[in-house]
Design an enzyme around this catalytic site. Sequence first.
Site, PDB file in Angstrom:
ATOM      1  N   ASP A  67      -9.262  -5.283 -11.327  1.00  0.00           N
ATOM      2  CA  ASP A  67     -10.047  -4.444 -10.522  1.00  0.00           C
ATOM      3  C   ASP A  67      -9.636  -2.950 -10.808  1.00  0.00           C
ATOM      4  O   ASP A  67      -8.704  -2.761 -11.413  1.00  0.00           O
ATOM      5  CB  ASP A  67      -9.768  -5.087  -8.938  1.00  0.00           C
ATOM      6  CG  ASP A  67      -8.202  -5.218  -9.041  1.00  0.00           C
ATOM      7  OD1 ASP A  67      -7.413  -4.948  -9.847  1.00  0.00           O
ATOM      8  OD2 ASP A  67      -7.704  -5.916  -7.838  1.00  0.00           O
ATOM      9  N   ASP A 136      -3.562 -10.702   3.364  1.00  0.00           N
ATOM     10  CA  ASP A 136      -4.599 -11.333   3.689  1.00  0.00           C
ATOM     11  C   ASP A 136      -5.332 -12.463   3.105  1.00  0.00           C
ATOM     12  O   ASP A 136      -6.588 -12.865   3.232  1.00  0.00           O
ATOM     13  CB  ASP A 136      -5.889 -10.351   4.017  1.00  0.00           C
ATOM     14  CG  ASP A 136      -6.261  -9.487   3.096  1.00  0.00           C
ATOM     15  OD1 ASP A 136      -5.904  -9.802   1.900  1.00  0.00           O
ATOM     16  OD2 ASP A 136      -7.151  -8.576   3.183  1.00  0.00           O
ATOM     17  N   HIS A 138      -6.355 -12.008  -0.461  1.00  0.00           N
ATOM     18  CA  HIS A 138      -7.034 -11.851  -1.431  1.00  0.00           C
ATOM     19  C   HIS A 138      -6.468 -11.750  -2.616  1.00  0.00           C
ATOM     20  O   HIS A 138      -5.106 -11.959  -2.936  1.00  0.00           O
ATOM     21  CB  HIS A 138      -7.801 -10.472  -1.159  1.00  0.00           C
ATOM     22  CG  HIS A 138      -6.776  -9.040  -1.463  1.00  0.00           C
ATOM     23  ND1 HIS A 138      -6.297  -8.233  -0.239  1.00  0.00           N
ATOM     24  CD2 HIS A 138      -6.354  -8.743  -2.572  1.00  0.00           C
ATOM     25  CE1 HIS A 138      -5.730  -7.329  -0.893  1.00  0.00           C
ATOM     26  NE2 HIS A 138      -5.457  -7.526  -2.074  1.00  0.00           N
ATOM     27  N   GLU A 143     -11.826  -9.704  -0.981  1.00  0.00           N
ATOM     28  CA  GLU A 143     -11.277  -9.515   0.367  1.00  0.00           C
ATOM     29  C   GLU A 143     -11.541 -10.520   1.368  1.00  0.00           C
ATOM     30  O   GLU A 143     -12.827 -11.293   0.781  1.00  0.00           O
ATOM     31  CB  GLU A 143     -11.630  -8.224   0.863  1.00  0.00           C
ATOM     32  CG  GLU A 143     -11.069  -7.030   0.185  1.00  0.00           C
ATOM     33  CD  GLU A 143      -9.611  -6.735   0.880  1.00  0.00           C
ATOM     34  OE1 GLU A 143      -9.101  -7.692   1.093  1.00  0.00           O
ATOM     35  OE2 GLU A 143      -9.247  -5.623   0.980  1.00  0.00           O
TER      36      GLU A 143
HETATM   37  C1  GLP Z   1      -3.657  -5.230  -4.483  1.00  0.00           C
HETATM   38  C2  GLP Z   1      -4.401  -5.707  -5.861  1.00  0.00           C
HETATM   39  C3  GLP Z   1      -4.123  -7.186  -6.200  1.00  0.00           C
HETATM   40  C4  GLP Z   1      -2.795  -7.604  -5.782  1.00  0.00           C
HETATM   41  C5  GLP Z   1      -2.458  -7.336  -4.387  1.00  0.00           C
HETATM   42  C6  GLP Z   1      -1.035  -7.526  -4.217  1.00  0.00           C
HETATM   43  O1  GLP Z   1      -4.501  -5.017  -3.612  1.00  0.00           O
HETATM   44  N1  GLP Z   1      -5.677  -5.546  -5.762  1.00  0.00           N
HETATM   45  O2  GLP Z   1      -4.433  -7.409  -7.441  1.00  0.00           O
HETATM   46  O3  GLP Z   1      -2.621  -8.771  -6.307  1.00  0.00           O
HETATM   47  O4  GLP Z   1      -2.761  -6.265  -4.026  1.00  0.00           O
HETATM   48  O5  GLP Z   1      -0.007  -6.557  -4.479  1.00  0.00           O
HETATM   49  P1  GLP Z   1       1.546  -6.712  -4.591  1.00  0.00           P
HETATM   50  O6  GLP Z   1       1.815  -7.380  -5.844  1.00  0.00           O
HETATM   51  O7  GLP Z   1       1.903  -5.112  -4.862  1.00  0.00           O
HETATM   52  O8  GLP Z   1       1.761  -7.203  -3.417  1.00  0.00           O
END
Ligand code: GLP
Length: 261
Positions: A67, A136, A138, A143
Amino acid sequence: MEVIVLEGAADIGRIGADAVGALLARKPAAVLGLATGSSPLAIYDELATRCDAGLISFREARGFTLDEYVGLAADHPERYRTVIDQVFVSRVDFAPGAVQGPDGLAGDIPAACTAYEHAIHEAGGVDLQILGIGTDGHVAFNEPGSSLASRTRVKTLTRQTRIDNARFFGDDVESVPTHCLTQGLATIMEARHLVLVAMGRSKAEAVHQLVEGPVSALWPATILQHHPHVTVLLDDAAARRLQLIDYYRETYRSKPTWQGI
Ligand code: GLP
């Protein structure tokens, strides 16, 4: 779905790197799916260490990121492309241009999304996709409310995700972009092996839903229950709400050595 509860980041890094290493050993030109966020960092660190030691090589491999924020300037330090280069790609021996990401600065966003899907397909699809999970539920930036059949597209970030990610933007929620490009859930589901990492208490409810909840667009990660090869790597804090935690622990303890990851 294989659920593995581990002591902490070092063990998660080791098991995740073992999965990537085993893949590259049998398929040096493998296609890897790379996630940003803090969760996969232990895996990237371990892979960089093994690459330095000559134990693993990405020379023939390719990569696709999940992403990207829409509209962040090319030199913005939080652009996912910049981040993944810094935390992983530049630390191993990928060939120049071997890793691609969705273009959040494209003039024609829908065309850029279609082109990205095409590029993944042309590369033969993703062999192993590394994933994190949002509080949440995702995955990538799909989302709550995302179509479970979605492909790469533009999404509006939820307030919760922008709050969660404000820590990377000087704790200023308003500086977090409002939109992103993300591989869709159907795109991610086509990867042959999904390795999802979650750590910390804040992920416990999302992890419970992912593993044990009903499949629902409200918790987009639950679609992974329909994938035949998912490995979930957790620390104790992220695993604390799992109803069947004793069974997952026992299953992993008694896993036959021939089974692999
Ligand atoms: C972001 C990314 C995701 C990631 C998520 C969790 O929003 N787009 O790909 O998995 O957050 O992030 P983290 O691993 O820093 O908790």
